[in-house]
Design a protein around this motif. Structure first.
Motif, mmCIF file in Angstrom:
data_model
loop_
_atom_site.group_PDB
_atom_site.id
_atom_site.type_symbol
_atom_site.label_atom_id
_atom_site.label_comp_id
_atom_site.label_asym_id
_atom_site.label_seq_id
_atom_site.Cartn_x
_atom_site.Cartn_y
_atom_site.Cartn_z
ATOM 1 N N ARG A 1 0.842 -1.211 0.000
ATOM 2 C CA ARG A 1 0.000 0.000 0.000
ATOM 3 C C ARG A 1 0.876 1.259 0.000
ATOM 4 O O ARG A 1 0.512 2.270 -0.581
ATOM 5 C CB ARG A 1 -0.921 -0.043 1.240
ATOM 6 C CG ARG A 1 -1.766 1.199 1.484
ATOM 7 C CD ARG A 1 -2.791 1.386 0.402
ATOM 8 N NE ARG A 1 -3.605 2.560 0.598
ATOM 9 C CZ ARG A 1 -3.278 3.774 0.180
ATOM 10 N NH1 ARG A 1 -2.135 3.974 -0.448
ATOM 11 N NH2 ARG A 1 -4.092 4.794 0.381
ATOM 12 N N TYR A 2 1.994 1.212 0.710
ATOM 13 C CA TYR A 2 2.877 2.381 0.809
ATOM 14 C C TYR A 2 4.269 2.017 0.312
ATOM 15 O O TYR A 2 5.226 1.977 1.091
ATOM 16 C CB TYR A 2 2.929 2.881 2.263
ATOM 17 C CG TYR A 2 1.598 3.363 2.755
ATOM 18 C CD1 TYR A 2 1.123 4.629 2.404
ATOM 19 C CD2 TYR A 2 0.781 2.549 3.536
ATOM 20 C CE1 TYR A 2 -0.119 5.058 2.827
ATOM 21 C CE2 TYR A 2 -0.467 2.975 3.960
ATOM 22 C CZ TYR A 2 -0.917 4.233 3.601
ATOM 23 O OH TYR A 2 -2.153 4.661 4.007
ATOM 24 N N LYS B 1 -14.512 8.498 -0.173
ATOM 25 C CA LYS B 1 -14.789 7.097 -0.520
ATOM 26 C C LYS B 1 -16.301 6.864 -0.624
ATOM 27 O O LYS B 1 -16.766 6.127 -1.468
ATOM 28 C CB LYS B 1 -14.206 6.163 0.543
ATOM 29 C CG LYS B 1 -12.695 5.996 0.438
ATOM 30 C CD LYS B 1 -12.202 5.015 1.487
ATOM 31 C CE LYS B 1 -10.708 4.823 1.388
ATOM 32 N NZ LYS B 1 -10.151 4.024 2.493
ATOM 33 N N LYS B 2 -17.025 7.501 0.284
ATOM 34 C CA LYS B 2 -18.471 7.287 0.308
ATOM 35 C C LYS B 2 -19.175 8.036 -0.826
ATOM 36 O O LYS B 2 -20.014 7.480 -1.515
ATOM 37 C CB LYS B 2 -18.985 7.809 1.646
ATOM 38 C CG LYS B 2 -20.269 7.166 2.064
ATOM 39 C CD LYS B 2 -20.336 7.156 3.522
ATOM 40 C CE LYS B 2 -21.516 7.327 4.276
ATOM 41 N NZ LYS B 2 -21.282 7.803 5.609
ATOM 42 N N LYS C 1 -10.176 7.714 -7.494
ATOM 43 C CA LYS C 1 -8.962 6.992 -7.082
ATOM 44 C C LYS C 1 -8.138 7.836 -6.104
ATOM 45 O O LYS C 1 -7.101 7.390 -5.613
ATOM 46 C CB LYS C 1 -8.098 6.661 -8.316
ATOM 47 C CG LYS C 1 -8.726 5.611 -9.227
ATOM 48 C CD LYS C 1 -8.577 4.213 -8.646
ATOM 49 C CE LYS C 1 -9.225 3.155 -9.518
ATOM 50 N NZ LYS C 1 -9.773 2.034 -8.767
ATOM 51 N N PRO D 1 -8.429 8.656 -2.965
ATOM 52 C CA PRO D 1 -8.089 8.191 -1.607
ATOM 53 C C PRO D 1 -6.951 7.189 -1.559
ATOM 54 O O PRO D 1 -6.461 6.879 -0.485
ATOM 55 C CB PRO D 1 -9.392 7.529 -1.120
ATOM 56 C CG PRO D 1 -10.465 8.091 -1.970
ATOM 57 C CD PRO D 1 -9.837 8.393 -3.294
ATOM 58 N N TYR D 2 -6.533 6.674 -2.704
ATOM 59 C CA TYR D 2 -5.575 5.573 -2.662
ATOM 60 C C TYR D 2 -4.143 6.005 -2.980
ATOM 61 O O TYR D 2 -3.301 5.186 -3.299
ATOM 62 C CB TYR D 2 -6.061 4.450 -3.599
ATOM 63 C CG TYR D 2 -7.494 4.125 -3.281
ATOM 64 C CD1 TYR D 2 -7.815 3.577 -2.045
ATOM 65 C CD2 TYR D 2 -8.535 4.449 -4.152
ATOM 66 C CE1 TYR D 2 -9.135 3.343 -1.689
ATOM 67 C CE2 TYR D 2 -9.858 4.215 -3.809
ATOM 68 C CZ TYR D 2 -10.150 3.660 -2.579
ATOM 69 O OH TYR D 2 -11.452 3.444 -2.221
ATOM 70 N N GLY D 3 -3.900 7.299 -2.868
ATOM 71 C CA GLY D 3 -2.535 7.787 -3.033
ATOM 72 C C GLY D 3 -1.697 7.420 -1.818
ATOM 73 O O GLY D 3 -2.219 6.975 -0.794
ATOM 74 N N GLU D 4 -0.397 7.656 -1.943
ATOM 75 C CA GLU D 4 0.493 7.325 -0.823
ATOM 76 C C GLU D 4 0.621 8.567 0.071
ATOM 77 O O GLU D 4 1.564 9.352 -0.044
ATOM 78 C CB GLU D 4 1.853 6.869 -1.369
ATOM 79 C CG GLU D 4 2.597 6.056 -0.350
ATOM 80 C CD GLU D 4 3.796 5.315 -0.920
ATOM 81 O OE1 GLU D 4 3.884 5.132 -2.150
ATOM 82 O OE2 GLU D 4 4.662 4.935 -0.115
ATOM 83 N N PHE D 5 -0.357 8.726 0.947
ATOM 84 C CA PHE D 5 -0.421 9.919 1.789
ATOM 85 C C PHE D 5 0.177 9.666 3.170
ATOM 86 O O PHE D 5 0.036 8.571 3.715
ATOM 87 C CB PHE D 5 -1.872 10.355 1.988
ATOM 88 C CG PHE D 5 -2.560 10.745 0.711
ATOM 89 C CD1 PHE D 5 -2.196 11.900 0.045
ATOM 90 C CD2 PHE D 5 -3.549 9.950 0.171
ATOM 91 C CE1 PHE D 5 -2.815 12.266 -1.145
ATOM 92 C CE2 PHE D 5 -4.175 10.302 -1.015
ATOM 93 C CZ PHE D 5 -3.811 11.456 -1.671
#
Ligand code: SF4
Lengths: 342, 366
Positions: free
Chosen positions: A267-268, B283-284, B290, B292-296
């Motif tokens: 994921r990361y 998300k809701k 897409k 929300p699926y970054g590398e935060f």
């Protein structure tokens, strides 16, 4: 004005009980397979069995009469205990079915349960499912009258999530009952497609996660599934994840932690790569374990933090000497290089 | 762009005395209007409890704003802070960008317009008068889009001439909309910059669905340039995805094919950042997104942002494409650290006042 169906009709419940006599009947006349009014998730109860063995049946069963055999309204666990104790006759009160609204009878059973014990999440889910889908109680009446009685917030979302819980895979429910899955994990998985639920239930046979890690685990799992536009079980089908899950040398908790680390890495990827490189380079400085070198949180700045503690001047000098030696090596530049050129 | 068309307008009883109210009602004929008693008015702050069911985005609420209109930008405190002020006279937005931070605390609430414009102008005059030698760059696009409601409010027709008369005040109207008609023929005196939040075409299409396309935004910008306004561009938020390079490079090229860089006051870059709880809303509400699926990772002020090397790589490439297309343009980073600035521009950050000084110089240049 006629009340909505399922409104907790105290009078209706009272009327059912009013004037009913105790009867002693043969246990063979009772259909214990019929679960129309069942609320209890777990029927088998050792304390109940022990109590009946010691002091006998204190409370009569409540049965629905009319057709034979009788159906159980209240007392599934008592009946199970008495059957296992080999008793042939039981004390009961009979509700006649004729002209009786079965919804009222179920409401009575539910009130009886709520009045003397705390229902668990699956029992609440079962009760809400029955009220709504088997006895046709409107959502509005469930939210207003029943959810607060069960200690639930009167929100439609709460009702929906309980209905999903009720429909969730039996294996998952077993994990929950055995304390291997938290309620929020179960709620999260219950929203997944049935095939995913089944896979995850089987996967968790040999894997355990602490309650704290479960939350993170399912967020990461769902994120990975969303990234690859696949089912939530997909990341766990990876051969590496399966190998960890089947690692006989590790305990279920160790497997859980390793699988989480594996998923987190996926994921990361950039962050875990940077952490790995940082660990390698800081090791190459050859400093003793008592000197800790850490980067800024998430490498947000180029700063390094160096920490050590010394209980006397001699130790302090020793640490300073080791740090001085490390400062003369090219490895130190390479460590800063890792941060500056992540 | 889908223009804002409320189903109902609520007017706080005192607001009937304000000319802003009457003008807005004139511009929105045929909409149901209700008067609301002052004690029933809940200003749209998260602490103020849930709104009534009818206080949704189909409702336009005209009220007297009880607090301060002018505040320091929330980015203040970041290393490379640009010393910006935000002026709020509208709250919430109907454009519903998937990543918009407003959804997490104003949610589906009514759009709100402050009608006590006299108070707003007094506050600005006092603030600017208290430091007459300082330049104030002030934007209205923090808690709403600066121009998306302008066809209804006509605020630009009040603000632009007002700022033209302030010797040390400069207004930035920051928008994604193409609602620029009200700006025509105004005496702006070089004190208004009209700026656009721009993005790759793919992001405009997928995450900013209700906003105008990039081409439409640029057409509006070109129009403003012709009317003599200085322009600004904000690649904010920059969003990382497979193929971002080609898309963003194309967007940079497209801007400077039509816009004269000489008339651009500044261009900022800001990688996506958001409070952690926003992710759940996205998300809701936008299950296809897409984002929300970054590398935060958590960063400045607890906001989530892309892991630093991702941000730096994006900034570096963007800067090189911008330099190719518009050498000499003032480019700055929004809410970033010295480390990221240095990693992106590949030079040492000259000092804390570097960014604000450059932006002041850029705007004074006229
Ligand atoms: S235009 Fe700006 S204020 Fe409006 S929804 Fe998009 S990001 Fe939010």
């Amino acid at each position: 004005m006629k009340k909505a169906r399922g409104y907790c009709r105290f009078r209706a419940c009272f009327a059912i009980l009013y004037g009913m006599d105790f009867q002693e009947i043969s246990i063979e006349e009772i259909d214990s397979e019929n679960e129309t009014f069942r609320i209890s998730e777990e029927i088998r109860s050792a304390p109940m069995e022990m109590s009946i063995r010691r002091i006998g049946q204190l409370n009569p069963l409540l049965l629905l009469g009319g057709k034979r055999p009788y159906r159980v309204v209240c007392g599934f666990r008592r009946l199970d205990a008495m059957r296992r104790l080999g008793l042939s006759r039981v004390s009961a009160r009979i509700v006649e079915e004729e002209n009786r609204d079965l919804c009222d009878v179920f409401c009575l059973a539910l009130r009886d349960n709520i009045s003397h014990r705390q229902l668990d999440a699956l029992e609440k889910a079962r009760a809400l499912h029955k009220l709504r889908n088997e006895f046709g109680v409107p959502d509005e009446a469930i939210l207003r009258d029943w959810q607060p009685l069960m200690g639930l917030a009167p929100h439609g979302q709460v009702l929906q999530s309980h209905l999903m819980l009720h429909a969730s895979d039996q294996g998952l429910r077993n994990h929950f009952k055995a304390g291997r899955l938290t309620l929020s994990s179960l709620e999260c998985i219950a929203a997944m497609p049935p095939a995913s639920q089944k896979f995850i239930a089987a996967f968790f046979e040999g894997v355990r996660l602490s309650a704290g890690l479960q939350k993170k685990f399912f967020v990461v799992l769902q994120d990975l599934a969303a990234i690859s536009a696949s089912g939530p079980e997909n990341p766990l089908e990876d051969p590496e994840a399966l190998a960890i899950a089947n690692d006989a040398a590790a305990s279920p908790f160790q497997r859980g932690e390793k699988i989480f680390a594996f998923l987190y890495c996926k994921r990361y990827p950039a962050l875990t790569r940077a952490e790995e490189r940082f660990r390698e380079r800081s090791k190459s400085l050859g400093l003793p374990g008592s000197i800790r070198i850490t980067p800024a949180p998430y490498f947000e700045t180029n700063d390094l933090k160096v920490e050590f503690s010394a209980s006397d001047a001699g130790r302090f000098r020793e640490m300073a000497r080791r740090l001085f030696e490390a400062s003369q090596t090219p490895e130190l530049d390479s460590l800063f290089g890792v941060i500056q050129k992540l | 762009m889908i223009p804002y068309a409320p189903e109902r307008i609520l007017v706080q009883e005192e607001s009937w005395q304000d000319s802003v109210t009457l003008e807005i009602l004139e511009r929105l004929p045929g909409v149901e209007v209700r008067t609301v008693k002052s004690r029933e008015v809940r200003f749209p702050e998260p602490s103020q409890g849930s709104p009534a069911p009818w206080e949704d985005k189909n409702t336009l609420f005209l009220l007297r704003h009880p607090g301060s209109f002018l505040k320091r930008c929330q980015g203040s405190g970041a290393d490379t802070c640009c010393n910006y002020y935000v002026l709020s006279c509208t709250w919430n937005c109907h454009l519903d960008c998937s990543y918009c931070v407003l959804q997490s605390y104003l949610g589906g609430r009514a759009l709100v317009v402050g009608t006590n414009f006299q108070d707003l102008m007094r506050e600005v005059r006092e603030k600017l008068g208290s430091s007459p030698h300082r330049i104030f760059r002030i934007g209205t696009g923090e808690l709403a889009d600066s121009l998306a409601l302008d066809p209804a409010t006509g605020f630009s027709r009040r603000l632009v001439p007002f700022f033209a008369r302030l010797s040390n005040g400069f207004l930035e109207l920051k928008t994604k909309s193409d609602c620029v008609a009200n700006l025509e023929g105004l005496d702006h005196g070089g004190h208004t910059v009209v700026s656009w939040s721009v993005n790759s075409k793919r992001i405009c299409r997928t995450e900013e669905e209700k906003a105008p396309t990039l081409e439409e935004r640029l057409a509006a910008a070109l129009q403003c340039q012709k009317w003599g306004y200085r322009l600004g561009f904000h690649f904010d938020p920059l969003i990382y995805y497979d193929g971002w390079e080609d898309d963003y490079r194309e967007a940079v090229g497209e801007i400077f094919r039509s816009i004269n860089p000489e008339r651009v006051a500044w261009l900022s870059l800001g990688a996506l950042r958001f409070p952690p709880h926003l992710i759940g809303h996205v998300k809701k509400r936008f299950p296809e997104s897409k984002i929300p699926y970054g590398e935060f990772v958590p960063g400045h002020h607890g906001k989530m942002r892309y892991f630093r090397p991702i941000r730096e790589a994006m900034y570096r490439k963007m800067i090189s494409w911008i330099r190719e297309a518009a050498p000499g343009l003032t480019v700055y980073l929004c809410m970033e650290s010295f480390a990221v600035w240095e990693g992106s521009f590949r030079i040492q950050y000259p000092g804390p006042s570097f960014t604000p000084d450059r932006l002041d110089a850029a705007i004074i240049k006229g």
